[in-house]
Design a protein around this motif. Structure first.
Motif, PDB file in Angstrom:
ATOM      1  N   SER A  43      45.188  17.682  75.326  1.00  0.00           N
ATOM      2  CA  SER A  43      44.254  17.790  76.444  1.00  0.00           C
ATOM      3  C   SER A  43      45.000  17.909  77.769  1.00  0.00           C
ATOM      4  N   SER A  44      44.271  18.253  78.799  1.00  0.00           N
ATOM      5  CA  SER A  44      44.875  18.379  80.123  1.00  0.00           C
ATOM      6  C   SER A  44      45.366  17.036  80.658  1.00  0.00           C
ATOM      7  N   SER A  45      44.915  15.942  80.044  1.00  0.00           N
ATOM      8  CA  SER A  45      45.347  14.610  80.489  1.00  0.00           C
ATOM      9  C   SER A  45      46.827  14.351  80.211  1.00  0.00           C
ATOM     10  N   ILE A  46      47.479  15.257  79.468  1.00  0.00           N
ATOM     11  CA  ILE A  46      48.918  15.096  79.223  1.00  0.00           C
ATOM     12  C   ILE A  46      49.693  15.158  80.540  1.00  0.00           C
ATOM     13  N   ILE A  47      49.132  15.864  81.515  1.00  0.00           N
ATOM     14  CA  ILE A  47      49.784  15.985  82.821  1.00  0.00           C
ATOM     15  C   ILE A  47      49.241  14.880  83.720  1.00  0.00           C
ATOM     16  N   ASN A  48      50.015  13.819  83.845  1.00  0.00           N
ATOM     17  CA  ASN A  48      49.612  12.648  84.600  1.00  0.00           C
ATOM     18  C   ASN A  48      50.265  12.715  85.980  1.00  0.00           C
ATOM     19  N   VAL A  49      49.489  13.145  86.971  1.00  0.00           N
ATOM     20  CA  VAL A  49      50.016  13.273  88.333  1.00  0.00           C
ATOM     21  C   VAL A  49      49.065  12.590  89.312  1.00  0.00           C
ATOM     22  N   ASN A  50      49.593  12.264  90.467  1.00  0.00           N
ATOM     23  CA  ASN A  50      48.787  11.729  91.552  1.00  0.00           C
ATOM     24  C   ASN A  50      48.092  12.918  92.221  1.00  0.00           C
ATOM     25  N   LYS A  51      46.820  13.083  91.938  1.00  0.00           N
ATOM     26  CA  LYS A  51      46.081  14.255  92.424  1.00  0.00           C
ATOM     27  C   LYS A  51      45.993  14.290  93.950  1.00  0.00           C
ATOM     28  N   GLN A  58      48.320  23.708  93.554  1.00  0.00           N
ATOM     29  CA  GLN A  58      48.541  22.868  92.376  1.00  0.00           C
ATOM     30  C   GLN A  58      47.220  22.335  91.829  1.00  0.00           C
ATOM     31  N   LYS A  59      46.298  21.954  92.720  1.00  0.00           N
ATOM     32  CA  LYS A  59      44.980  21.486  92.279  1.00  0.00           C
ATOM     33  C   LYS A  59      44.236  22.602  91.551  1.00  0.00           C
ATOM     34  N   THR A  60      44.299  23.812  92.083  1.00  0.00           N
ATOM     35  CA  THR A  60      43.644  24.960  91.443  1.00  0.00           C
ATOM     36  C   THR A  60      44.244  25.200  90.067  1.00  0.00           C
ATOM     37  N   ALA A  61      45.568  25.135  89.985  1.00  0.00           N
ATOM     38  CA  ALA A  61      46.246  25.346  88.700  1.00  0.00           C
ATOM     39  C   ALA A  61      45.826  24.288  87.687  1.00  0.00           C
ATOM     40  N   LEU A  62      45.780  23.038  88.111  1.00  0.00           N
ATOM     41  CA  LEU A  62      45.402  21.946  87.216  1.00  0.00           C
ATOM     42  C   LEU A  62      43.945  22.083  86.762  1.00  0.00           C
ATOM     43  N   GLN A  63      43.080  22.498  87.651  1.00  0.00           N
ATOM     44  CA  GLN A  63      41.673  22.676  87.294  1.00  0.00           C
ATOM     45  C   GLN A  63      41.458  23.854  86.356  1.00  0.00           C
ATOM     46  N   SER A  64      42.347  24.843  86.375  1.00  0.00           N
ATOM     47  CA  SER A  64      42.182  26.018  85.516  1.00  0.00           C
ATOM     48  C   SER A  64      42.627  25.749  84.076  1.00  0.00           C
ATOM     49  N   PHE A  65      43.352  24.675  83.857  1.00  0.00           N
ATOM     50  CA  PHE A  65      43.895  24.340  82.545  1.00  0.00           C
ATOM     51  C   PHE A  65      42.957  23.405  81.799  1.00  0.00           C
ATOM     52  N   ASP A  66      42.544  23.802  80.581  1.00  0.00           N
ATOM     53  CA  ASP A  66      41.663  22.959  79.768  1.00  0.00           C
ATOM     54  C   ASP A  66      42.435  22.195  78.705  1.00  0.00           C
ATOM     55  N   LYS A  67      43.163  22.934  77.864  1.00  0.00           N
ATOM     56  CA  LYS A  67      43.882  22.285  76.767  1.00  0.00           C
ATOM     57  C   LYS A  67      44.898  23.237  76.170  1.00  0.00           C
ATOM     58  N   MET A  68      45.722  22.674  75.297  1.00  0.00           N
ATOM     59  CA  MET A  68      46.679  23.452  74.517  1.00  0.00           C
ATOM     60  C   MET A  68      46.425  23.200  73.043  1.00  0.00           C
ATOM     61  N   LEU A 158      54.261  21.448  87.940  1.00  0.00           N
ATOM     62  CA  LEU A 158      53.588  20.153  87.810  1.00  0.00           C
ATOM     63  C   LEU A 158      54.097  19.382  86.594  1.00  0.00           C
ATOM     64  N   ILE A 159      54.193  20.082  85.470  1.00  0.00           N
ATOM     65  CA  ILE A 159      54.662  19.441  84.237  1.00  0.00           C
ATOM     66  C   ILE A 159      56.073  18.910  84.414  1.00  0.00           C
ATOM     67  N   LYS A 160      56.903  19.689  85.072  1.00  0.00           N
ATOM     68  CA  LYS A 160      58.304  19.307  85.296  1.00  0.00           C
ATOM     69  C   LYS A 160      58.411  18.000  86.083  1.00  0.00           C
ATOM     70  N   ASN A 161      57.491  17.794  87.019  1.00  0.00           N
ATOM     71  CA  ASN A 161      57.549  16.615  87.887  1.00  0.00           C
ATOM     72  C   ASN A 161      56.534  15.535  87.535  1.00  0.00           C
ATOM     73  N   ALA A 162      55.795  15.707  86.442  1.00  0.00           N
ATOM     74  CA  ALA A 162      54.740  14.762  86.082  1.00  0.00           C
ATOM     75  C   ALA A 162      55.233  13.727  85.077  1.00  0.00           C
ATOM     76  N   ASN A 163      54.456  12.670  84.972  1.00  0.00           N
ATOM     77  CA  ASN A 163      54.646  11.715  83.888  1.00  0.00           C
ATOM     78  C   ASN A 163      53.864  12.269  82.700  1.00  0.00           C
ATOM     79  N   VAL A 164      54.575  12.929  81.793  1.00  0.00           N
ATOM     80  CA  VAL A 164      53.922  13.555  80.655  1.00  0.00           C
ATOM     81  C   VAL A 164      53.584  12.491  79.615  1.00  0.00           C
ATOM     82  N   ASP A 165      52.355  12.524  79.131  1.00  0.00           N
ATOM     83  CA  ASP A 165      51.888  11.580  78.108  1.00  0.00           C
ATOM     84  C   ASP A 165      52.524  11.954  76.771  1.00  0.00           C
ATOM     85  N   MET A 166      53.670  11.371  76.472  1.00  0.00           N
ATOM     86  CA  MET A 166      54.444  11.716  75.278  1.00  0.00           C
ATOM     87  C   MET A 166      53.729  11.330  73.986  1.00  0.00           C
ATOM     88  N   GLU A 167      52.780  10.427  74.058  1.00  0.00           N
ATOM     89  CA  GLU A 167      52.035  10.012  72.865  1.00  0.00           C
ATOM     90  C   GLU A 167      51.301  11.197  72.237  1.00  0.00           C
TER      91      GLU A 167
END
Length: 177
Positions: A43-51, A58-68, A158-167
């Motif tokens: 899910s898009s929640s894998i990208i954990n950033v301070n919105k 970046q907000k537009t990019a994050l909103q355009s992403f649903d899932k992988m 964003l992914i590069k600088n985010a806390n990625v949910d490794m779980e």
């Protein structure tokens, strides 16, 4: 009479919209439960950033992403023929009219390609197909709404600088050495 006519029109539209052409979505559904494949939905929640700290782009990019969706096939000494068949199926799907190739890296047994579905300003799906002769292959579908190449580049930063949910990625650990 009017209701019957409306029902007939709806039924014919439904039948015309059914498509027997192979697609990655059908391929994923067909193989998701197969023991030879590893299927993973992220899910898009894998990208954990301070919105609050994101730029407008970046907000537009994050909103355009649903899932992988990820589907991987691990190659081992017992399945080289099956691996070749499955790899060819994905290659043929990606050569279909629905998919536009953006980039191809390598060739033969070690290769990767990036394709998309939609047009350049309204991309619904990015597809990464990578195969390595020693490991197997993986197909990654990045799904969203109104994505474009700029959104993807912003998403990568964003992914590069985010806390990625490794779980969410834990099931891939056995495939990646």
């Amino acid at each position: 009479m009017r209701l019957a006519f409306l029902a007939a029109i709806l039924a014919s539209m439904l039948l015309m919209s059914c498509n027997n052409e192979p697609s990655l979505q059908k391929y994923f559904v067909t193989n998701a439960e197969d023991k030879d494949f590893l299927a993973l939905d992220i899910s898009s929640s894998i990208i954990n950033v301070n919105k609050a700290k994101l730029t407008a782009d970046q907000k537009t990019a994050l909103q355009s992403f649903d899932k992988m969706n990820i589907l991987a096939y691990k190659l081992d000494k017992n399945n080289p023929a099956a691996y070749a068949v499955e790899s060819d199926k994905v290659t043929k799907i990606l050569k279909g009219a629905a998919y536009q190739e953006l980039m191809k890296i390598g060739s033969g047994k070690d290769a990767a390609s990036v394709s998309f579905v939609g047009d350049e300003d309204n991309i619904n799906e990015f597809v990464l197909f990578a195969k390595k002769k020693e490991a197997g292959f993986a197909v990654v579908r990045i799904l969203g709404n109104d994505m474009n190449p700029n959104n993807i580049m912003n998403m990568l930063s964003l992914i590069k600088n985010a806390n990625v949910d490794m779980e969410q990625l834990k099931p891939l650990q056995g495939l990646i050495k």
